[in-house]
Write a protein that holds these residues in place. Structure first.
Motif, mmCIF file in Angstrom:
data_model
loop_
_atom_site.group_PDB
_atom_site.id
_atom_site.type_symbol
_atom_site.label_atom_id
_atom_site.label_comp_id
_atom_site.label_asym_id
_atom_site.label_seq_id
_atom_site.Cartn_x
_atom_site.Cartn_y
_atom_site.Cartn_z
ATOM 1 N N MET A 1 -4.907 -8.558 2.227
ATOM 2 C CA MET A 1 -5.094 -7.631 1.388
ATOM 3 C C MET A 1 -5.957 -6.310 1.721
ATOM 4 N N ARG A 2 -6.976 -6.496 2.317
ATOM 5 C CA ARG A 2 -7.775 -5.584 2.777
ATOM 6 C C ARG A 2 -7.314 -4.875 3.847
ATOM 7 N N VAL A 3 -6.528 -5.528 4.714
ATOM 8 C CA VAL A 3 -5.829 -4.996 5.963
ATOM 9 C C VAL A 3 -4.705 -4.104 5.320
ATOM 10 N N ARG A 4 -4.072 -4.575 4.236
ATOM 11 C CA ARG A 4 -3.146 -3.733 4.021
ATOM 12 C C ARG A 4 -3.510 -2.635 3.001
ATOM 13 N N THR A 5 -4.565 -2.723 2.413
ATOM 14 C CA THR A 5 -5.318 -1.571 1.794
ATOM 15 C C THR A 5 -5.581 -0.584 2.731
ATOM 16 N N ARG A 6 -6.150 -1.054 3.644
ATOM 17 C CA ARG A 6 -6.723 0.002 5.010
ATOM 18 C C ARG A 6 -5.519 0.702 5.532
ATOM 19 N N TYR A 7 -4.589 0.084 5.483
ATOM 20 C CA TYR A 7 -3.317 0.561 6.108
ATOM 21 C C TYR A 7 -2.838 1.779 5.378
ATOM 22 N N LEU A 8 -2.588 1.257 3.925
ATOM 23 C CA LEU A 8 -2.006 2.381 3.116
ATOM 24 C C LEU A 8 -2.947 3.525 3.084
ATOM 25 N N GLN A 9 -4.198 3.112 3.228
ATOM 26 C CA GLN A 9 -5.320 4.346 2.844
ATOM 27 C C GLN A 9 -5.131 5.412 4.457
ATOM 28 N N LEU A 10 -4.890 4.701 5.373
ATOM 29 C CA LEU A 10 -4.807 5.632 6.449
ATOM 30 C C LEU A 10 -3.352 6.406 6.481
ATOM 31 N N LYS A 11 -2.409 5.802 5.837
ATOM 32 C CA LYS A 11 -1.119 6.527 5.717
ATOM 33 C C LYS A 11 -1.323 7.575 4.779
ATOM 34 N N ALA A 12 -1.955 7.561 3.762
ATOM 35 C CA ALA A 12 -2.291 8.656 2.631
ATOM 36 C C ALA A 12 -3.019 9.667 3.534
ATOM 37 N N ASP A 13 -4.120 9.250 4.479
ATOM 38 C CA ASP A 13 -5.023 10.066 5.046
ATOM 39 C C ASP A 13 -3.992 10.998 5.890
ATOM 40 N N LEU A 14 -3.147 10.376 6.764
ATOM 41 C CA LEU A 14 -2.283 10.766 7.722
ATOM 42 C C LEU A 14 -1.414 12.009 6.927
ATOM 43 N N TRP A 15 -0.798 11.522 5.906
ATOM 44 C CA TRP A 15 0.003 12.767 5.054
ATOM 45 C C TRP A 15 -0.819 13.960 4.599
ATOM 46 N N SER A 16 -2.105 13.462 4.121
ATOM 47 C CA SER A 16 -2.923 14.524 3.532
ATOM 48 C C SER A 16 -3.405 15.539 4.710
ATOM 49 N N ALA A 17 -3.723 14.811 6.035
ATOM 50 C CA ALA A 17 -3.874 15.733 7.072
ATOM 51 C C ALA A 17 -2.658 16.574 7.476
ATOM 52 N N ARG A 18 -1.681 16.104 7.626
ATOM 53 C CA ARG A 18 -0.139 16.717 7.784
ATOM 54 C C ARG A 18 -0.298 18.063 6.913
ATOM 55 N N GLU A 19 -0.441 17.622 5.512
ATOM 56 C CA GLU A 19 -0.278 18.587 4.465
ATOM 57 C C GLU A 19 -1.214 19.821 4.677
ATOM 58 N N ARG A 20 -2.535 19.599 4.945
ATOM 59 C CA ARG A 20 -3.474 20.543 5.357
ATOM 60 C C ARG A 20 -3.232 21.356 6.760
ATOM 61 N N GLY A 21 -2.290 20.538 7.599
ATOM 62 C CA GLY A 21 -2.216 21.154 9.006
ATOM 63 C C GLY A 21 -3.442 20.810 9.663
ATOM 64 N N ALA B 1 -7.055 -18.530 -0.169
ATOM 65 C CA ALA B 1 -7.638 -17.297 -1.035
ATOM 66 C C ALA B 1 -8.237 -16.256 -0.067
ATOM 67 N N ALA B 2 -9.411 -16.805 0.649
ATOM 68 C CA ALA B 2 -10.012 -15.853 1.613
ATOM 69 C C ALA B 2 -9.094 -15.323 2.543
ATOM 70 N N GLU B 3 -7.987 -16.073 2.995
ATOM 71 C CA GLU B 3 -7.101 -15.162 4.023
ATOM 72 C C GLU B 3 -6.429 -14.287 3.294
ATOM 73 N N GLU B 4 -5.840 -14.522 2.003
ATOM 74 C CA GLU B 4 -5.148 -13.501 1.407
ATOM 75 C C GLU B 4 -6.068 -12.333 0.989
ATOM 76 N N ILE B 5 -7.126 -12.507 0.769
ATOM 77 C CA ILE B 5 -7.913 -11.419 0.444
ATOM 78 C C ILE B 5 -8.298 -10.377 1.883
ATOM 79 N N GLU B 6 -8.216 -11.071 2.751
ATOM 80 C CA GLU B 6 -8.411 -10.410 4.029
ATOM 81 C C GLU B 6 -7.091 -9.748 4.494
#
Length: 151
Positions: free
Chosen positions: A109-129, A102-107
């Motif tokens: 999920m944390r990595v996946r969450t970080r990836y998704l947040q960075l992708k959102a940040d990437l597209w937000s940055a592109r949107e803002r130029g 379960a601890a491995e699964e949580i870790e």
């Protein structure tokens, strides 16, 4: 002793009642019986419907908790087997192994969450130029992508 007497004196429950109580679906209850995870369930003499004893319900509630934490059917079998013989060492090992899983699964999920947040940040940055923010996100995404591929 009085609490045990009340449980033993409790009337048998229908499959619908056990399903509501445990959170396990009726097909899951039938499956657990079919594969021998729970003992054969008594049947009502007149209707043939399943009637779960208090002891069966107690086992099913424990299995429902194990299932909710992602414990495999194989480990549920081991749990019941070692519980029957009061093998504390094996039970501790079984639960520790599942806690580690379960601890491995949580870790992950944390990595996946970080990836998704960075992708959102990437597209937000592109949107803002904002090219500097876009480069930062791309730089941070690389190692995470490599880590996820290693799974």
């Amino acid at each position: 002793m009085a609490a045990i007497d009340r449980v033993d004196d409790a009337p048998p429950l229908t499959i619908q009642e056990v399903s509501r109580l445990s959170g396990l679906s009726e097909p899951t209850l039938r499956y657990y019986e079919r594969i021998g995870l729970i003992d054969a369930v008594d049947r009502d003499g007149s209707s043939g419907h399943r009637r779960y004893s208090p002891a069966a319900v107690e086992t099913i509630e424990a299995l429902a908790c194990l299932r909710a934490t992602g414990v495999s059917v194989r480990d549920m079998r081991a749990y019941l087997r070692h519980l029957d013989i009061s093998d504390a060492t094996r039970l501790r090992e079984l639960f520790q192994c599942n806690a580690d899983r379960a601890a491995e699964e949580i870790e992950r999920m944390r990595v996946r969450t970080r990836y998704l947040q960075l992708k959102a940040d990437l597209w937000s940055a592109r949107e803002r130029g904002d090219t500097a923010a876009e480069r930062r996100a791309i730089t941070e995404i690389g190692p995470i992508t490599s880590e996820m591929r290693s799974w």
